[in-house]
Design an enzyme around this catalytic site. Structure first.
Site, PDB file in Angstrom:
ATOM      1  CG  HIS A  30     -52.246  12.099 -49.656  1.00 43.87           C
ATOM      2  ND1 HIS A  30     -51.773  12.842 -48.605  1.00 43.87           N
ATOM      3  CD2 HIS A  30     -53.600  12.193 -49.607  1.00 43.87           C
ATOM      4  CE1 HIS A  30     -52.800  13.362 -47.942  1.00 43.87           C
ATOM      5  NE2 HIS A  30     -53.908  12.982 -48.532  1.00 43.87           N
ATOM      6  CG  HIS A  70     -53.400  15.169 -52.322  1.00 49.52           C
ATOM      7  ND1 HIS A  70     -54.000  16.109 -53.126  1.00 49.52           N
ATOM      8  CD2 HIS A  70     -53.525  13.994 -52.981  1.00 49.52           C
ATOM      9  CE1 HIS A  70     -54.465  15.522 -54.217  1.00 49.52           C
ATOM     10  NE2 HIS A  70     -54.180  14.238 -54.160  1.00 49.52           N
ATOM     11  N   PRO A 120     -54.452  23.390 -50.081  1.00 50.02           N
ATOM     12  CG  PRO A 120     -54.770  25.420 -49.008  1.00 50.02           C
ATOM     13  CD  PRO A 120     -53.694  24.523 -49.534  1.00 50.02           C
ATOM     14  CG  LEU A 121     -57.468  19.824 -53.211  1.00 51.24           C
ATOM     15  CD1 LEU A 121     -58.582  18.783 -53.232  1.00 51.24           C
ATOM     16  CD2 LEU A 121     -56.219  19.270 -53.883  1.00 51.24           C
ATOM     17  CG  ASN A 187     -56.595   9.840 -60.236  1.00 56.01           C
ATOM     18  OD1 ASN A 187     -57.682  10.363 -59.999  1.00 56.01           O
ATOM     19  ND2 ASN A 187     -55.550   9.998 -59.440  1.00 56.01           N
ATOM     20  CG  HIS A 261     -56.683  10.135 -51.857  1.00 51.20           C
ATOM     21  ND1 HIS A 261     -56.597  11.077 -52.843  1.00 51.20           N
ATOM     22  CD2 HIS A 261     -56.713  10.826 -50.686  1.00 51.20           C
ATOM     23  CE1 HIS A 261     -56.591  12.282 -52.297  1.00 51.20           C
ATOM     24  NE2 HIS A 261     -56.671  12.157 -50.988  1.00 51.20           N
ATOM     25  NE  ARG A 356     -65.022  55.750 -52.760  1.00 48.49           N
ATOM     26  CZ  ARG A 356     -65.922  55.752 -53.726  1.00 48.49           C
ATOM     27  NH1 ARG A 356     -65.844  54.892 -54.702  1.00 48.49           N
ATOM     28  NH2 ARG A 356     -66.923  56.611 -53.711  1.00 48.49           N
ATOM     29  CB  SER A 383     -66.156  51.051 -56.628  1.00 49.15           C
ATOM     30  OG  SER A 383     -67.302  51.195 -57.416  1.00 49.15           O
ATOM     31  CD  GLU A 410     -65.300  39.069 -56.243  1.00 52.24           C
ATOM     32  OE1 GLU A 410     -65.515  37.865 -56.492  1.00 52.24           O
ATOM     33  OE2 GLU A 410     -66.096  39.984 -56.562  1.00 52.24           O
ATOM     34  CG  HIS A 460     -67.341  50.614 -51.144  1.00 51.94           C
ATOM     35  ND1 HIS A 460     -66.231  50.990 -51.899  1.00 51.94           N
ATOM     36  CD2 HIS A 460     -68.418  51.170 -51.754  1.00 51.94           C
ATOM     37  CE1 HIS A 460     -66.642  51.733 -52.909  1.00 51.94           C
ATOM     38  NE2 HIS A 460     -67.949  51.862 -52.851  1.00 51.94           N
ATOM     39  CG  HIS A 472     -72.773  45.474 -51.274  1.00 52.84           C
ATOM     40  ND1 HIS A 472     -73.666  44.448 -51.453  1.00 52.84           N
ATOM     41  CD2 HIS A 472     -72.272  45.754 -52.506  1.00 52.84           C
ATOM     42  CE1 HIS A 472     -73.712  44.128 -52.732  1.00 52.84           C
ATOM     43  NE2 HIS A 472     -72.872  44.900 -53.394  1.00 52.84           N
ATOM     44  NE  ARG A 519     -70.544  55.080 -52.262  1.00 48.79           N
ATOM     45  CZ  ARG A 519     -71.749  55.630 -52.157  1.00 48.79           C
ATOM     46  NH1 ARG A 519     -72.409  55.565 -51.024  1.00 48.79           N
ATOM     47  NH2 ARG A 519     -72.311  56.231 -53.190  1.00 48.79           N
TER      48      ARG A 519
HETATM   49  C1  LIG Z   1     -59.795  23.029 -50.506  1.00 48.97           C
HETATM   50  C2  LIG Z   1     -59.570  21.617 -50.108  1.00 48.97           C
HETATM   51  N1  LIG Z   1     -60.608  20.837 -49.801  1.00 48.97           N
HETATM   52  C3  LIG Z   1     -60.421  19.563 -49.389  1.00 48.97           C
HETATM   53  C4  LIG Z   1     -59.160  19.059 -49.273  1.00 48.97           C
HETATM   54  C5  LIG Z   1     -58.949  17.644 -48.753  1.00 48.97           C
HETATM   55  N2  LIG Z   1     -58.543  16.778 -49.879  1.00 48.97           N
HETATM   56  C6  LIG Z   1     -57.263  16.494 -50.108  1.00 48.97           C
HETATM   57  S1  LIG Z   1     -57.033  15.536 -51.449  1.00 48.97           S
HETATM   58  C7  LIG Z   1     -58.692  15.486 -51.745  1.00 48.97           C
HETATM   59  C8  LIG Z   1     -59.226  14.714 -52.915  1.00 48.97           C
HETATM   60  C9  LIG Z   1     -58.544  15.087 -54.132  1.00 48.97           C
HETATM   61  O1  LIG Z   1     -58.861  14.266 -55.178  1.00 48.97           O
HETATM   62  P1  LIG Z   1     -57.933  14.242 -56.464  1.00 48.97           P
HETATM   63  O2  LIG Z   1     -57.556  15.591 -56.830  1.00 48.97           O
HETATM   64  O3  LIG Z   1     -58.646  13.417 -57.485  1.00 48.97           O
HETATM   65  O4  LIG Z   1     -56.616  13.526 -55.972  1.00 48.97           O
HETATM   66  P2  LIG Z   1     -56.214  11.992 -56.118  1.00 48.97           P
HETATM   67  O5  LIG Z   1     -57.257  11.209 -55.379  1.00 48.97           O
HETATM   68  O6  LIG Z   1     -56.210  11.693 -57.555  1.00 48.97           O
HETATM   69  O7  LIG Z   1     -54.893  11.913 -55.466  1.00 48.97           O
HETATM   70  C10 LIG Z   1     -59.382  16.211 -50.795  1.00 48.97           C
HETATM   71  C11 LIG Z   1     -60.871  16.350 -50.765  1.00 48.97           C
HETATM   72  C12 LIG Z   1     -58.085  19.902 -49.606  1.00 48.97           C
HETATM   73  N3  LIG Z   1     -56.822  19.514 -49.522  1.00 48.97           N
HETATM   74  N4  LIG Z   1     -58.316  21.158 -50.039  1.00 48.97           N
END
Ligand SMILES: Cc1ncc(C[n+]2csc(CCOP(=O)(O)OP(=O)(O)O)c2C)c(N)n1
Length: 660
Positions: A30, A70, A120-121, A187, A261, A356, A383, A410, A460, A472, A519
C-alpha cells in the site's frame, strides 16, 4: 522549521520514495497512505515523538501506533530512517517476504519500534486507548519522574468506520485520556473509492461529542501540523487532529485516487513520482545528508533517556524495584505462597459455590499479592465477580485504583486490555459473559497472535446460566475459542481448579487466557491442592477402582455429572475413571505417555460438556460418545435445562451401556 540544511520536504520524500520503491519491488502493498502521511509523520518523528532508537524498550518512551496498518511501509521507513538497528535497508528491500521483519502489516515482536500488531482496522486505535490508560495508571503509582509520556496514533478513514473505534473513542473521552493524540489521515479515500460512497460522518463533531479536543489541518503543511500537535499536547482531553492529505501524494496520475491505496504504482508512475517530488535518487538509495538529518532526529531522545535513568536511580529503592519488576513482567515474591495457602483453605472448607464466585475469592488473594493486576468488566461487574472489595475504581479524576468500569464495550475492553498488556507494567483482566466472547473475538485473536498476557474472565459459561435463555447461553464458543492458536481456554470444575487456573493464567507470561466460569453452584470435588493438576490440562480426578473399562472426560460443571455417573456405573459393575479436562491446550503439550495414562487407550471414551461436541473427537476414540449440546439452549431454570438437553449422569450411563 527545517532541519539545518535539510528541508522538511526532502525528509518526507525519503519516506515516500522508500514506500513506493519497497511496494514496487515486493509487487504488493500500500504505497498511498505512507506517501500521503509522510509530512505528518516527519513532523511527529522529528519534532514531537519522545523515543530513542538505541533504547527501544525505554519504559517512558512515547508510544506510536500505526492503526492504519496497511500503510506499514510508513512505519518501516521511519524506523530505518531514525536508526533502529534491526530495521536495515535489507529489511526494507525484503518487504513482505518470508522471514523478514517487514511483514505486510506491522507485527508486534518482529522489529523494535512496532508497538502493536495492526492490520485489522480499528484495533490499533483501540489498543492505543489501553496504552494511554496504562500510562495514566502507572503515572498514578510511580509519579511523573518515571512515567510521563504520550500515545500517538495514525488512523485512517477505515479505522474510524470500524465499530470498535466508537467504543474506544467513547471510553478515552470518558476517562479524559489527555495524553492520547490521534492523527487522522483524512484523505477521503478507501478501497472502493471515495469515502462518500459509504460514510458521511462529521468526524470532528463525532469526536467532540465524545469529549475529545478536535482540530483540522492541512496535512501537507508541516507548521500547521506542528501547531496542532503542540496544542494537543497541552490539552486536558484526548485529541483528534484531522489531517487533510492527498493519498499517494506525488504520484502524478494516481494521487488522490484509490488506485494508490493497495497496489504498486507501476514503473512508469514511480518514475513520474520521482520527477514530481524532485527525488532523483535510485531505489533504496538515501542521500547522506538526508539520512544524517533523520538520524539526528532519531538521536534527539538519548538525552531524555539519560535524564530519566538518573531519575530512576534517584527514586526510592522500593519504588524503583517495584517499577522495574513490573515493567519486566516479573511477578512479585510471595504470590505463589499466598495462592497455595488459599487453595489449602478451599480444600479444607470445600465450598459449594459457582466458579465465578471461586474466581472472585481467588482474586481477593491475587490482587493483594500481585498489585499489577488491573481488573474490569464490560458492565457486568456483579455477575462476572471481577471486582474485589479492596480495588479502587479508576476514573478521569483518579487513576490510583485498579478496577475499570469499561461500560458496555466488550470489544473496546478487549482491545484496550491488549494495549495495557503491550504497554507493559500491568496485567489486565476483564469480564463479560462467555457468549459475548464473540464481541471480543478479533481482539482475543490478537492477544494470542501478539503473545500478550491478557486474562478474559468469561462467566455464565453454558445452559447452566438458566433463565436468560439461548441468546445468553454459549454453545459453540468453547470450540471457537479452542480453535484460536496459542490461547489457553480454561474451564475449571470446582473452587480448587479455579484457583489453579487463575494461577496458570497469571503465570502465562506470553499467552492470553480465557477462564470459562459458571453462574450455578458447584461442589468442591478436589480433595487436595498439593499439586496444580490443572497445569497438565487434563488429569485423572477419580481413578477407576478396578481395571478401567470406561473413561469419562468432562470439563467445568459437567465433571460432577461424570463423578455421579462413575458411581452409578460402579453399581452396575462397570469400572470408569473420571478425567477432568480444564485446559485442552495444556493437555496437548503433555508427552504422549502422560496423555495415554490419562486417556486410557482402548477404554470406552465418553466426553461430557454442556457445549458443542465440535473438536471433542480428538480425545474420544472411535466408538466413544458425547453427552452435551447439539442445538441452541432455551430459557428455563438450569436444572430443567440439563434434564431437557439430557446432560445428566443417567444419560452418561445410558451412553456407556448402549456401547457395551
Ligand atoms: C477489519 C478490517 N476490515 C477490512 C480490512 C481491509 N482493508 C484494508 S485497508 C482498507 C481501507 C482503508 O481505508 P483508509 O483507512 O481510508 O485507508 P487509505 O485508503 O487512506 O490508505 C480495508 C477495507 C482490514 N484491514 N481490516
Amino acid at each position: 522549521m527545517d532541519h539545518p540544511n535539510t528541508p522538511h520536504r526532502d525528509m518526507a520524500n525519503a519516506i515516500r520514495a522508500l514506500a513506493m520503491d519497497a511496494v514496487q519491488k515486493a509487487n504488493s502493498g500500500h504505497p498511498g497512505m505512507p506517501m500521503g502521511m509522510a509530512d505528518v509523520a516527519t513532523v511527529l518523528f522529528t519534532r514531537f515523538l519522545k523515543f530513542d532508537p538505541a533504547t527501544p524498550d525505554w519504559a517512558d518512551r512515547d508510544r506510536f501506533v500505526l492503526s492504519a496498518g496497511h500503510g506499514s511501509m510508513l512505519l518501516y521507513a521511519l524506523l530505518h530512517l531514525t536508526g533502529y538497528e534491526d530495521m536495515t535497508m535489507e529489511e526494507l528491500r525484503s518487504f513482505r517476504q518470508l522471514g523478514s521483519r517487514t511483514a505486510g502489516h506491522p507485527e508486534y515482536g518482529h522489529a523494535a519500534g512496532i508497538e502493536t500488531t495492526t492490520g485489522p482496522l480499528g484495533q490499533g486505535l483501540a489498543n492505543a486507548v489501553g496504552m494511554a490508560l496504562a500510562e495514566r495508571l502507572l503515572n498514578a503509582r510511580f509519579g511523573d519522574d518515571l512515567v510521563d509520556h504520550y500515545t500517538y496514533v495514525i488512523a485512517g478513514d477505515g479505522c474510524l468506520m470500524e465499530g470498535v473505534s466508537h467504543e474506544a473513542v467513547s471510553l478515552a473521552g470518558h476517562l479524559k485520556l489527555n495524553k492520547l493524540i490521534v492523527l487522522f489521515d483524512d484523505n477521503a479515500i478507501s478501497i472502493d473509492g471515495s469515502t462518500d460512497l459509504a460514510v458521511s460522518d462529521d468526524q470532528l463533531k463525532r469526536f467532540d461529542a465524545s469529549g475529545w479536543a478536535t482540530s483540522r489541518v492541512d496535512g501537507h503543511d508541516p507548521e500547521a501540523v506542528a501547531a496542532a500537535l503542540s496544542a494537543a499536547q497541552a490539552s486536558d482531553r484526548p485529541s483528534l487532529i484531522a489531517c487533510k492529505t492527498t493519498i499517494g501524494y506525488g504520484a502524478p496520475n494516481k494521487q488522490g485516487t484509490a488506485a494508490t491505496h493497495g497496489s504498486p504504482l507501476g514503473e512508469d508512475e514511480v518514475a513520474g513520482a520521482r520527477k514530481e517530488l524532485g527525488w532523483p535518487h535510485a531505489p533504496f538509495e538515501l542521500p547522506e545528508q538526508i539520512l544524517a538529518a533523520w538520524r539526528a532526529a532519531g538521536a534527539r531522545g538519548s538525552e531524555a533517556v539519560s535524564a530519566w535513568r538518573q531519575r530512576l536511580e534517584a527514586a526510592p529503592a522500593d519504588l524503583r524495584r517495584t517499577f522495574e519488576r513490573q515493567m519486566a513482567g516479573k511477578l512479585p515474591e510471595g504470590w505463589k505462597e499466598a495462592v497455595a495457602a488459599f487453595k489449602a483453605e478451599v480444600v479444607a472448607e470445600a465450598p459449594g459455590v459457582a466458579s465465578r464466585v471461586s474466581s472472585q475469592k481467588t482474586l481477593d488473594v491475587l490482587t493483594a499479592a500481585v498489585p499489577e493486576l488491573v481488573g474490569g468488566s464490560a458492565d457486568l461487574t456483579g455477575s462476572n465477580n471481577t471486582k474485589t472489595k479492596a480495588q479502587g475504581v479508576v476514573s478521569a479524576d483518579d487513576f490510583s485504583g485498579s478496577y475499570l468500569h469499561y461500560g458496555v464495550r466488550e470489544h473496546g475492553m478487549a482491545a484496550a486490555m491488549n494495549g495495557i498488556a503491550l504497554h507493559g507494567g500491568l496485567i489486565p483482566y476483564g469480564g463479560t459473559f462467555l457468549v459475548f466472547t464473540d464481541y471480543c473475538r478479533p481482539s482475543i485473536r490478537l492477544s494470542a497472535l501478539m503473545k500478550q498476557r491478557v486474562i478474559y474472565v468469561m462467566t455464565h459459561d453454558s445452559i447452566g446460566l438458566g433463565e436468560d435463555g439461548p441468546t445468553h447461553q454459549p454453545v459453540e464458543h468453547l470450540a471457537a475459542l479452542r480453535a484460536i492458536p496459542d490461547l489457553l481456554v480454561f474451564r475449571p470444575a470446582d473452587a480448587v481448579e479455579t484457583a489453579e487456573c487463575w494461577e496458570l493464567a497469571v503465570e502465562a507470561e506470553d499467552t492470553p487466557s480465557v477462564l470459562a466460569l459458571t453462574r450455578q453452584g458447584l461442589p468442591t470435588l478436589r480433595k487436595d491442592s498439593s499439586e496444580n493438576h490443572s497445569a497438565y490440562g487434563a488429569y485423572i480426578m477419580v481413578p477407576a477402582d478396578s481395571e478401567r473399562q470406561v473413561t469419562l472426560l468432562a470439563s467445568g460443571s459437567e465433571v460432577q455429572i461424570a463423578v455421579d455417573a462413575q458411581k452409578m456405573l460402579r453399581d452396575e459393575g462397570i469400572s470408569a475413571a473420571v478425567v477432568s479436562v480444564p485446559c485442552w491446550e495444556l493437555f496437548e503439550q503433555q508427552p504422549p505417555h502422560y496423555r495415554d495414562e490419562v486417556l486410557g487407550p482402548g477404554t470406552l471414551h465418553i466426553a461430557i460438556e454442556a457445549a458443542s461436541p465440535f473438536g471433542w473427537e480428538r480425545w474420544i476414540e472411535s466408538g466413544g460418545g458425547f453427552v452435551g449440546m447439539r442445538s441452541f439452549g432455551a430459557s428455563a431454570p438450569a436444572k430443567d435445562l440439563f434434564n431437557h438437553f439430557n446432560i445428566t449422569a443417567e444419560a452418561v450411563v445410558e451412553a456407556v451401556k448402549t456401547r457395551f
